[in-house]
Scaffold this active site. Structure first.
Site, PDB file in Angstrom:
ATOM      1  N   GLU A 132     -78.225 -72.056 -31.364  1.00  0.00           N
ATOM      2  CA  GLU A 132     -79.505 -71.702 -30.748  1.00  0.00           C
ATOM      3  C   GLU A 132     -80.674 -72.619 -31.099  1.00  0.00           C
ATOM      4  O   GLU A 132     -81.626 -72.209 -31.784  1.00  0.00           O
ATOM      5  CB  GLU A 132     -79.870 -70.258 -31.097  1.00  0.00           C
ATOM      6  CG  GLU A 132     -78.839 -69.257 -30.605  1.00  0.00           C
ATOM      7  CD  GLU A 132     -79.339 -67.817 -30.602  1.00  0.00           C
ATOM      8  OE1 GLU A 132     -80.406 -67.555 -31.180  1.00  0.00           O
ATOM      9  OE2 GLU A 132     -78.663 -66.973 -29.995  1.00  0.00           O
ATOM     10  N   GLU A 167     -71.810 -65.617 -28.690  1.00  0.00           N
ATOM     11  CA  GLU A 167     -72.381 -64.380 -29.242  1.00  0.00           C
ATOM     12  C   GLU A 167     -72.741 -63.445 -28.105  1.00  0.00           C
ATOM     13  O   GLU A 167     -73.324 -63.876 -27.097  1.00  0.00           O
ATOM     14  CB  GLU A 167     -73.681 -64.635 -30.021  1.00  0.00           C
ATOM     15  CG  GLU A 167     -73.483 -65.201 -31.395  1.00  0.00           C
ATOM     16  CD  GLU A 167     -74.821 -65.443 -32.107  1.00  0.00           C
ATOM     17  OE1 GLU A 167     -75.789 -64.687 -31.871  1.00  0.00           O
ATOM     18  OE2 GLU A 167     -74.875 -66.393 -32.898  1.00  0.00           O
TER      19      GLU A 167
HETATM   20  C1  BGC Z   1     -78.468 -65.330 -33.543  1.00  0.00           C
HETATM   21  C2  BGC Z   1     -77.936 -64.356 -34.561  1.00  0.00           C
HETATM   22  C3  BGC Z   1     -78.692 -63.049 -34.433  1.00  0.00           C
HETATM   23  C4  BGC Z   1     -78.400 -62.472 -33.084  1.00  0.00           C
HETATM   24  C5  BGC Z   1     -79.102 -61.160 -32.791  1.00  0.00           C
HETATM   25  C6  BGC Z   1     -78.774 -64.723 -32.205  1.00  0.00           C
HETATM   26  O1  BGC Z   1     -80.054 -65.073 -31.845  1.00  0.00           O
HETATM   27  O2  BGC Z   1     -77.639 -66.443 -33.435  1.00  0.00           O
HETATM   28  O3  BGC Z   1     -78.029 -64.943 -35.821  1.00  0.00           O
HETATM   29  O4  BGC Z   1     -78.393 -62.162 -35.458  1.00  0.00           O
HETATM   30  O5  BGC Z   1     -78.779 -63.365 -32.075  1.00  0.00           O
HETATM   31  O6  BGC Z   1     -80.466 -61.293 -32.774  1.00  0.00           O
END
Ligand code: BGC
Length: 441
Positions: free
Chosen positions: A161, A347
């Site tokens: 990110e 993610e």
């Molecule tokens: C990040 C994580 C974070 C998740 C939830 C992403 O922006 O890579 O580290 O915990 O989102 O906010």
């Protein structure tokens, strides 16, 4: 690249490891940020986090029980290079080495993220991404990682990110009010770090990916006009905002900044961009990832687009992010259309209110519904032609949610921070079952 679809879970070092002052680790920005007034929820920090540093075997056993074949985690740069560069900390090297060996023993493929927001404090004080030396620092770090681990680890993700890193959420830029010129310099330096790291890892035979983020743009209706408007909105670049997909991905994939970059920024604010830089930045990656959690609804307006409000009553997660499962259809679709690389969701997941019930379990029905509907959309995108190679659920367990610290829970495993007891939530069993059913897609 293996083209079998991979089910995985993800974490990041600072969010779970703890042991901030143990094992010869150096300080990072995240050891320091929580001490600044108001920087994190109730000043909570990362000293202990989920104590994964001591409980990693137990945690791997849980991953094994879950049944995923891939685990995405990150390395804390200062654990292996306490000052960011120079002396290598063998205890830190050993920690990740043991972790990797155990994962492989359990038949779980490690996907290592090089940078998930923990910047060695010694280098952070020197300006982090704003200091052009960051490219040499990051390359040195990558070489150490490759030297010790690329014999066993096939897949690496360079940077998590970049948008968050440079806008303050990742904590590596201090939230300072940077000028346009400084911002663009940081973007360029970060891209160069990515490019050099890709080259280094390739020399060691690894496959390399990259994990930017962004709320995906969802067409308000399925009309051609709305789809075109959403696409246009997704690939926008607006002056002053680093929340842009093409700003961080076009240079990596096409070797060029988007055209809009030269339109919205003044020439004097641009960094010195050489042909050689762009060659390095666009060293071909093997797979392209995206973290997608939420997004926006977009409809056509004149020859442009308009962001429309979500209908009243649209559910939101505890992060106040609207729940719109189609982000996992349109995001991957638009990204694959443009970048044409094997694609991973690196993610996706949600924070909901988790309460331990009288039966000592955590019945997180909301999370199950979120996952079910988002995964369905992603698999639909796959059916419709996206070369989807995997899905990493965020997150294996509740953890330190940056500025929100421990007040938000993203895990499919509940962590009782007072005792460090782990409780498998209902969503853990849901995901376990799903993986069983869909292991051969
Ligand atoms: C990040 C994580 C974070 C998740 C939830 C992403 O922006 O890579 O580290 O915990 O989102 O906010």
């Amino acid at each position: 690249m293996d083209n079998k679809f991979v089910w995985g879970v993800a974490t990041a070092a600072t969010q779970i490891e703890g042991a901030a002052y143990e094992g010869g680790k150096g300080l990072t920005n995240w050891d320091v940020i929580p001490t600044r007034n108001g920087a994190t929820f109730e000043g909570q920090g990362v000293t202990e986090a989920c104590d994964h540093y001591h409980r990693w075997k137990e945690d791997i056993a849980l991953i094994k029980e879950l049944g995923v074949k891939a685990y995405r985690f990150s390395i804390n740069w200062a654990r292996i290079l306490p000052n960011g560069v120079g002396d290598v900390n063998q205890e830190g090297i050993q920690f990740y080495s043991d972790l990797i060996d155990e994962l492989l023993r359990q038949g779980i493929e490690p996907y290592i993220t090089l940078f998930h927001w923990d910047f060695p404090y010694e280098l952070y004080k020197k300006g982090a991404w704003l200091n052009d030396d960051v490219v040499a620092w990051f390359s040195e770090y990558t070489k150490v990682v490759a030297e010790y681990y690329a014999d066993r680890v096939k897949y690496f993700i360079t940077i998590n990110e970049p948008q968050c890193i440079l806008t303050g959420r990742g904590g590596t830029v201090n939230g300072a009010p940077y000028t346009s010129k400084e911002k663009l310099q940081m973007v360029h330096n970060l891209l160069l770090c990515h490019g050099h790291a890709t080259r280094i890892l390739h020399e060691y035979g690894a496959k390399v990916g990259y994990a930017p983020c962004g709320g995906a743009s969802v067409p308000y209706t399925n009309s051609e006009e709305d789809i075109a408007a959403a696409r246009k909105h997704y690939f926008r670049l607006e002056e002053g905002s680093l929340w842009s997909v093409p700003l961080f991905s076009d240079p990596v994939i096409f070797g060029e900044y988007p055209e809009s970059y030269y339109k919205v920024y003044k020439a004097e604010d641009l960094p010195n961009i050489t042909e050689e830089d762009m060659k390095i930045i666009s060293t071909p990656i093997d797979f392209y990832c995206q973290n997608i959690y939420s997004g926006q609804l977009v409809k056509a307006k004149d020859d442009g687009y308009e962001v429309v409000k979500f209908p009243i009553g649209t559910p939101m997660t505890c992060m106040d992010w609207f729940i719109e499962p189609r982000v996992l259809y349109w995001g991957p679709k638009f990204l694959y259309e443009r970048y044409k690389k094997p694609f991973f969701i690196s993610e996706n997941g949600c924070a909901v209110t988790d309460i331990v019930s009288y039966d000592d379990k955590v019945h997180d029905g909301g999370r199950i519904e979120y996952l079910k509907q988002h995964i369905d959309q992603f698999l639909k995108a796959k059916e419709d032609g996206v070369d989807a190679r995997g899905y990493f659920l965020w997150s294996l367990m509740d953890n330190f949610e940056w500025a929100e610290a421990y007040s938000k829970r993203f895990g499919i495993i509940y962590v009782d921070y007072a005792t460090q007891k782990r409780i498998k939530k209902d969503s853990f069993y849901y995901y376990q079952q799903l993986i069983k059913e869909k292991k051969d897609i």
